[in-house]
Design a protein around this motif. Structure first.
Motif, mmCIF file in Angstrom:
data_model
loop_
_atom_site.group_PDB
_atom_site.id
_atom_site.type_symbol
_atom_site.label_atom_id
_atom_site.label_comp_id
_atom_site.label_asym_id
_atom_site.label_seq_id
_atom_site.Cartn_x
_atom_site.Cartn_y
_atom_site.Cartn_z
ATOM 1 N N THR A 1 0.773 -1.530 -0.431
ATOM 2 C CA THR A 1 -0.261 0.099 0.267
ATOM 3 C C THR A 1 1.043 1.133 -0.476
ATOM 4 O OG1 THR A 1 -1.770 -1.887 1.759
ATOM 5 C CG2 THR A 1 -1.457 1.209 1.170
ATOM 6 N N THR B 1 4.010 1.291 -0.719
ATOM 7 C CA THR B 1 4.394 1.688 -2.290
ATOM 8 C C THR B 1 3.843 2.121 -3.391
ATOM 9 O OG1 THR B 1 5.859 -0.347 -1.641
ATOM 10 C CG2 THR B 1 6.129 0.017 -4.327
ATOM 11 N N LEU B 2 2.731 1.604 -3.408
ATOM 12 C CA LEU B 2 1.595 1.900 -4.219
ATOM 13 C C LEU B 2 1.278 3.423 -4.671
ATOM 14 C CD1 LEU B 2 -0.910 1.310 -6.884
ATOM 15 C CD2 LEU B 2 -2.182 0.440 -4.780
ATOM 16 N N MET B 3 1.217 3.727 -3.013
ATOM 17 C CA MET B 3 0.231 5.630 -3.273
ATOM 18 C C MET B 3 1.357 6.294 -2.919
ATOM 19 S SD MET B 3 -1.761 4.925 0.523
ATOM 20 C CE MET B 3 -1.606 6.615 0.845
ATOM 21 N N ASP B 4 2.912 5.660 -2.778
ATOM 22 C CA ASP B 4 3.818 6.416 -2.944
ATOM 23 C C ASP B 4 4.502 6.881 -4.569
ATOM 24 O OD1 ASP B 4 6.577 8.463 -2.568
ATOM 25 O OD2 ASP B 4 7.398 6.296 -3.401
ATOM 26 N N ALA B 5 3.747 5.510 -5.274
ATOM 27 C CA ALA B 5 4.025 5.822 -6.819
ATOM 28 C C ALA B 5 2.927 6.495 -7.869
ATOM 29 C CB ALA B 5 3.861 4.828 -7.969
ATOM 30 N N GLU B 6 1.281 6.843 -7.158
ATOM 31 C CA GLU B 6 0.440 6.864 -7.664
ATOM 32 C C GLU B 6 0.621 8.573 -7.169
ATOM 33 O OE1 GLU B 6 -3.297 7.268 -9.674
ATOM 34 O OE2 GLU B 6 -1.575 5.697 -9.937
ATOM 35 N N PHE B 7 1.008 9.018 -6.132
ATOM 36 C CA PHE B 7 0.119 10.393 -5.189
ATOM 37 C C PHE B 7 2.549 11.259 -5.345
ATOM 38 C CE2 PHE B 7 -2.829 8.031 -3.028
ATOM 39 C CZ PHE B 7 -3.470 8.937 -3.608
ATOM 40 N N LYS B 8 2.985 10.804 -5.263
ATOM 41 C CA LYS B 8 4.451 11.409 -5.692
ATOM 42 C C LYS B 8 4.814 12.680 -6.753
ATOM 43 C CE LYS B 8 9.466 10.959 -4.906
ATOM 44 N NZ LYS B 8 10.396 9.922 -4.825
ATOM 45 N N SER B 9 4.305 11.928 -7.565
ATOM 46 C CA SER B 9 4.261 13.182 -8.445
ATOM 47 C C SER B 9 2.723 13.808 -9.032
ATOM 48 C CB SER B 9 4.066 12.019 -9.830
ATOM 49 O OG SER B 9 2.693 11.291 -10.674
ATOM 50 N N ARG B 10 1.726 13.894 -8.081
ATOM 51 C CA ARG B 10 0.570 15.021 -8.346
ATOM 52 C C ARG B 10 0.663 15.168 -7.632
ATOM 53 N NH1 ARG B 10 -4.360 11.570 -9.483
ATOM 54 N NH2 ARG B 10 -3.470 9.990 -11.129
#
Length: 59
Positions: free
Chosen positions: A25, A27-36
């Motif tokens: 979770t 890892t997924l949140m980091d990948a999904e939200f970091k760029s945003r």
């Protein structure tokens, strides 16, 4: 019938699964939200630069 040893083994498996889910979770949140969030920060910075009053006299 399940004895104490079986119940402990089940609890251990559940604990390992919970740890994997938590790690996935994050890892997924980091990948999904970091760029945003980075894009949002850039946008805020652009707005702040436009709002900062500029000196009428060159330095």
């Amino acid at each position: 019938m399940l004895d104490e040893k079986d119940l402990q083994a089940i609890q251990d498996m559940i604990s390992v699964a919970e740890q994997r889910i938590a790690k996935s979770t994050v890892t997924l949140m980091d990948a999904e939200f970091k760029s945003r969030f980075n894009l949002l920060a850039d946008g805020i910075q652009d707005i702040q630069e436009k709002l900062v009053p500029r000196s009428p006299f060159p330095g």
